[in-house]
Design an enzyme around this catalytic site. Structure first.
Site: not given
Length: 299
Positions: A218, A242, A292
Site C-alpha cells: 500500500d 485506498s 489498487q
C-alpha cells in the site's frame, strides 16, 4: 490486549524516516493479533499513526486473522479487499473471520474489520496446497542495485513532506527521482519503481513475510497515478484514500530481502486512479502482483 500489542501501540521515536530492527519488531508485534474468541481477533495501531489507520496495516492484520484459521501447509495465493471507512487509530480493531470453505486443495476465508460497531474493511483470501503446474513469469526491469541508491532519509532532505518523522519499518529506495522531485522537473514517468525490504530480520514464518509484503504494497502504489499529472500528496492539494486492493502471490519470497516494486497507472477518471504493481525478488523472480483503485481528488 497482548503485551506485544501494548508495546507496538507505544510507537518509537527514531527521528526523520528512522527505521531499523526495533521499528520492524514493532511491526511484527502489530501483526501478532490477540485472539479474543474463536474466529475473533483484535489488533491495535501504532502511536505514530496519522488521522486514519494506514491501509497496509489493516490489510496485513486482516490477512493474519485469516491465516490463523488455516493450516500452515496451505499458502495464501490471493486476496481481494475493500476499504469501507477510515479506521480510527486510537481504538483497537476487531477482526471477524468467516470460514467460507475448506476444500481438498483450496481454503477460503472472509474477514471483516470492525470499529465502533461498524465495518471499516473487508477481505477475502484464498489459500492453496502446494501443487506442480505450468510456470512462466514477467521479466524484471533492468534497474540499479538498491545499495547504490539514496536512502529515503537522504531523498527527503530539504523537502517539507508530512509524516516523515514516523518510524519506517520498510526500507524504501527510489530507482529514479521520487515523485516530489519529478513534479517540479516537468517529468511524467509512466513507472514508479522502488526497491523495498523489511528494515531488519524477520522470523522464518511464511505467513508473516506475506503479511509484511501486503503492508508494504500500500506504499508508493498510487504515486504512479499522480506522477502522470505532475502532482504529489504532500506538496499539492491532493485528497486520496485506498478504495480496494487485490494481491496475487505467485512464488515464495522473503520480505526481509530486497524486492523491486514496479508500479504504473493504466487509467484515472471520475476522481479515481487505478494502479498496478509487480514485485520481483532480487534474483528477478516475479513473486507477486497487485492492483489498487484509489480516490484521488486534486483540488
Amino acid at each position: 490486549m497482548t503485551e506485544m500489542a501494548r508495546q507496538a501501540a507505544t510507537g518509537l521515536d527514531t527521528g526523520p524516516g528512522g527505521g531499523g530492527q526495533p521499528v520492524l519488531d514493532k511491526l511484527v508485534a502489530l501483526l501478532d493479533l490477540e485472539q479474543i474468541e474463536e474466529n475473533f481477533f483484535r489488533g491495535v495501531s501504532p502511536a505514530h499513526s496519522p488521522v486514519r489507520v494506514f491501509g497496509g496495516q489493516v490489510a496485513g492484520q486482516a490477512l493474519v486473522a485469516a491465516g490463523r484459521t488455516v493450516p500452515e501447509s496451505r499458502r495464501v495465493h490471493s486476496l481481494h479487499a475493500y476499504f469501507i471507512r477510515g479506521g480510527d487509530p486510537s481504538v483497537p480493531i476487531v477482526y471477524e473471520v468467516d470460514r467460507i470453505r475448506d476444500g481438498r486443495s483450496f481454503t477460503t476465508r472472509r474477514v471483516v474489520a470492525i470499529q465502533h460497531g461498524k465495518a471499516i474493511f473487508s477481505l477475502s483470501a484464498s489459500f492453496q496446497v502446494d501443487e506442480p503446474g505450468i510456470d512462466h513469469a514477467e521479466t524484471m526491469p533492468d534497474v540499479p542495485d538498491p545499495e547504490s541508491l539514496p536512502t529515503f532519509a537522504e531523498r527527503i532532505e530539504g523537502f517539507p513532506l508530512r509524516f516523515t518523522d514516523r518510524p519506517r519499518p520498510i526500507d524504501v529506495r527510489y530507482v529514479g527521482d521520487p515523485p516530489w522531485i519529478t513534479r517540479t522537473s516537468g517529468q511524467r514517468p509512466r513507472h514508479n519503481r522502488v526497491w523495498m525490504r523489511a528494515d531488519g530480520a524477520l522470523p522464518d514464518r511464511q505467513l508473516l513475510h506475506v503479511c509484511v509484503l501486503t503492508y508494504a504494497s500500500d506504499m508508493t502504489l498510487l504515486d504512479s497515478a499522480l506522477a502522470r499529472h505532475g502532482v504529489y500528496w504532500d506538496v499539492d492539494r491532493v485528497l486520496g484514500a485506498s478504495l480496494d486492493h487485490a494481491l496475487w502471490f505467485h512464488r515464495p519470497f522473503r520480505a526481509d530481502e530486497w524486492f523491486l516494486y514496479d508500479s504504473t497507472s493504466p487509467s484515472a477518471s471520475g476522481a479515481r486512479g487505478l494502479a498496478t504493481g509487480r514485485f520481483f525478488s532480487r534474483d528477478g523472480t516475479h513473486v507477486a502482483t497487485v492492483v489498487q483503485e484509489g480516490l484521488l481528488r486534486v483540488l
